[in-house]
Design a protein around this motif. Structure first.
Motif, PDB file in Angstrom:
ATOM      1  N   THR A   1       2.644   8.195   0.181  1.00 16.83           N
ATOM      2  CA  THR A   1       1.259   7.929   0.421  1.00 16.83           C
ATOM      3  C   THR A   1       0.779   6.543   0.616  1.00 16.83           C
ATOM      4  O   THR A   1       1.592   5.631   0.445  1.00 16.83           O
ATOM      5  N   TYR A   2      -0.208   6.240   1.300  1.00 10.45           N
ATOM      6  CA  TYR A   2      -0.683   4.723   1.564  1.00 10.45           C
ATOM      7  C   TYR A   2      -2.124   4.817   0.925  1.00 10.45           C
ATOM      8  O   TYR A   2      -3.031   5.340   1.257  1.00 10.45           O
TER       9      TYR A   2
ATOM     10  N   HIS B   1       0.710  -1.368  -0.141  1.00  7.34           N
ATOM     11  CA  HIS B   1       0.039   0.202  -0.004  1.00  7.34           C
ATOM     12  C   HIS B   1       0.753   1.285   0.158  1.00  7.34           C
ATOM     13  O   HIS B   1       0.226   2.408  -0.250  1.00  7.34           O
ATOM     14  N   VAL B   2       2.293   0.906   0.203  1.00  3.68           N
ATOM     15  CA  VAL B   2       3.158   2.265   0.527  1.00  3.68           C
ATOM     16  C   VAL B   2       3.817   2.752  -1.156  1.00  3.68           C
ATOM     17  O   VAL B   2       4.156   1.849  -1.762  1.00  3.68           O
TER      18      VAL B   2
ATOM     19  N   LYS C   1      -7.659   4.874  -3.680  1.00  5.31           N
ATOM     20  CA  LYS C   1      -8.164   5.687  -2.709  1.00  5.31           C
ATOM     21  C   LYS C   1      -6.839   6.002  -1.542  1.00  5.31           C
ATOM     22  O   LYS C   1      -6.083   4.993  -1.031  1.00  5.31           O
ATOM     23  N   ILE C   2      -6.717   7.119  -1.274  1.00  2.00           N
ATOM     24  CA  ILE C   2      -5.414   7.397  -0.216  1.00  2.00           C
ATOM     25  C   ILE C   2      -6.084   7.606   1.009  1.00  2.00           C
ATOM     26  O   ILE C   2      -6.931   8.177   1.446  1.00  2.00           O
ATOM     27  N   TYR C   3      -5.317   6.584   1.851  1.00  2.00           N
ATOM     28  CA  TYR C   3      -5.513   6.653   3.245  1.00  2.00           C
ATOM     29  C   TYR C   3      -4.465   7.364   4.226  1.00  2.00           C
ATOM     30  O   TYR C   3      -4.682   7.482   5.403  1.00  2.00           O
ATOM     31  N   GLY C   4      -3.244   7.562   3.975  1.00  2.00           N
ATOM     32  CA  GLY C   4      -2.529   8.091   4.539  1.00  2.00           C
ATOM     33  C   GLY C   4      -1.553   8.939   3.581  1.00  2.00           C
ATOM     34  O   GLY C   4      -1.141   8.588   2.515  1.00  2.00           O
TER      35      GLY C   4
END
Length: 365
Positions: free
Chosen positions: A88-89, A32-33, A94-97
């Protein structure tokens, strides 16, 4: 006798190649990174609004500059300039972090725009922080990185940075390794048709002697790292940040100005200029005031001096940060909020990583 050990040592590498290496290592640890890859702009705006990072008052502040703002962020997140990085995560588009940083001064980078939202059993906020720390800890030793110091600004009532960044500075108790300074912040209305300063007052570029006075004042009051980060010298033959930013299509410059009364230094003002919105709180598009002697300095006189310097922005209102934060209170000036400025000497970044691991059980595997 039948085994051979071999290895490779990277003495230096450009920031783009280093980012690609970190991206590969990052997605290997967590798919996810993403490290400084192209970001879908619609997903980024949705993330900023949904997490409350861009709130109505902040949006109104830059709405009239919306086209320039969008253009700047497209260059930052899709053209991958060397003066900025982001992590980004993401999941299913969709971006979560999110966390980013921009090169603020010759040898100092500013961490900014750290935000996150829930994602099942994961902690995206800590994930992007962890990968940013790994990124920084690996790159600061490379000469071409120009990264001796890392800074960030946060409000004392923002629990996450207060616990992580503020907590580390207080736990370390050594401002020459990591410092924490508090500023008063207000939106300053620039005055028009200003008269000449009263007799005995002088506004000028800061001289070496006045810089020495500022150093002594800051060392006595804070003992921190900001002025060292601001004045870190260029390497031999190094291209100044102003030119680097200009070549990449960005504006970044700063200047120091002194206000004196009867040849006595009263305050020093740091005028920061950058592309509008490159920092959503406009820290890099503001005037920062260091009040050295407030015995003769009224709010009216300071307002005149700030207004004269603010002409370069071409705006009716600008962000103003004042240190020490007690000045505004002593003059009866209403402020909007406080900001804490955190600066770490990257030679001690391992201590920060150990602190976060110990306090928040963060693992770096």
């Amino acid at each position: 006798e039948k085994n051979i050990r071999y290895g490779i040592a990277i003495l230096d590498v450009d920031i783009h190649s280093y980012s690609r290496i970190n991206h590969i290592l990052g997605i290997n640890a967590d798919p996810h990174v993403s490290v400084s890859t192209a970001v879908d702009m619609d997903a980024l705006w949705e993330f900023f609004f949904q997490t409350g990072f861009i709130y109505p008052k902040k949006y109104n502040a830059f709405h009239m500059h919306r086209e320039h703002f969008v253009k700047t962020y497209r260059k930052l997140y899709q053209e991958n300039p060397g003066i900025a990085r982001h992590i980004t995560y993401e999941h299913n588009g969709k971006i979560y972090g999110h966390m980013s940083m921009v090169r603020a001064y010759e040898k100092a980078w500013l961490i900014q725009h750290h935000a996150a939202r829930p994602m099942e059993n994961r902690l995206p906020g800590f994930s992007v922080l962890k990968h940013m720390m790994l990124f920084l800890h690996g790159i600061y030793t490379l000469p071409s990185a120009d990264l001796d110091y890392v800074m960030c600004y946060f409000r004392p009532d923002n629990k996450f940075p207060e616990r992580v960044f503020g907590g580390f500075a207080r736990d370390l108790k050594n401002p020459q390794q990591c410092s924490l300074d508090q500023f008063s912040y207000l939106t300053f209305t620039v005055q028009d048709d200003l008269p000449q300063l009263s007799e005995g007052w002088l506004l000028s570029e800061t001289s070496p002697n006045q810089m020495w006075e500022l150093d002594n004042f800051y060392r006595h009051i804070s003992g921190g790292l900001f002025l060292q980060a601001l004045q870190a010298p260029l390497r031999a033959g190094q291209e100044p940040l102003t030119q680097v930013a200009d070549r990449q299509g960005f504006l970044r410059k700063w200047s120091l100005h002194s206000l004196s009364y009867q040849n006595n230094l009263v305050c020093v003002m740091l005028v920061n200029q950058s592309d509008f919105g490159i920092n959503l709180s406009e820290i890099l598009n503001s005037i920062k005031v260091f009040v050295i002697d407030d015995r003769f300095l009224s709010w009216e006189m300071l307002s005149q001096a700030v207004s004269k310097l603010a002409i370069v922005f071409g705006l009716n209102k600008i962000p103003l940060l004042i240190y020490p934060s007690t000045f505004c209170e002593s003059k009866g000036v209403t402020i909007e909020k406080h900001y804490r400025m955190w600066v770490v000497d990257m030679r001690y970044s391992n201590l920060f990583m150990e602190y976060v691991q110990r306090k928040f059980r963060m693992k770096y595997e």
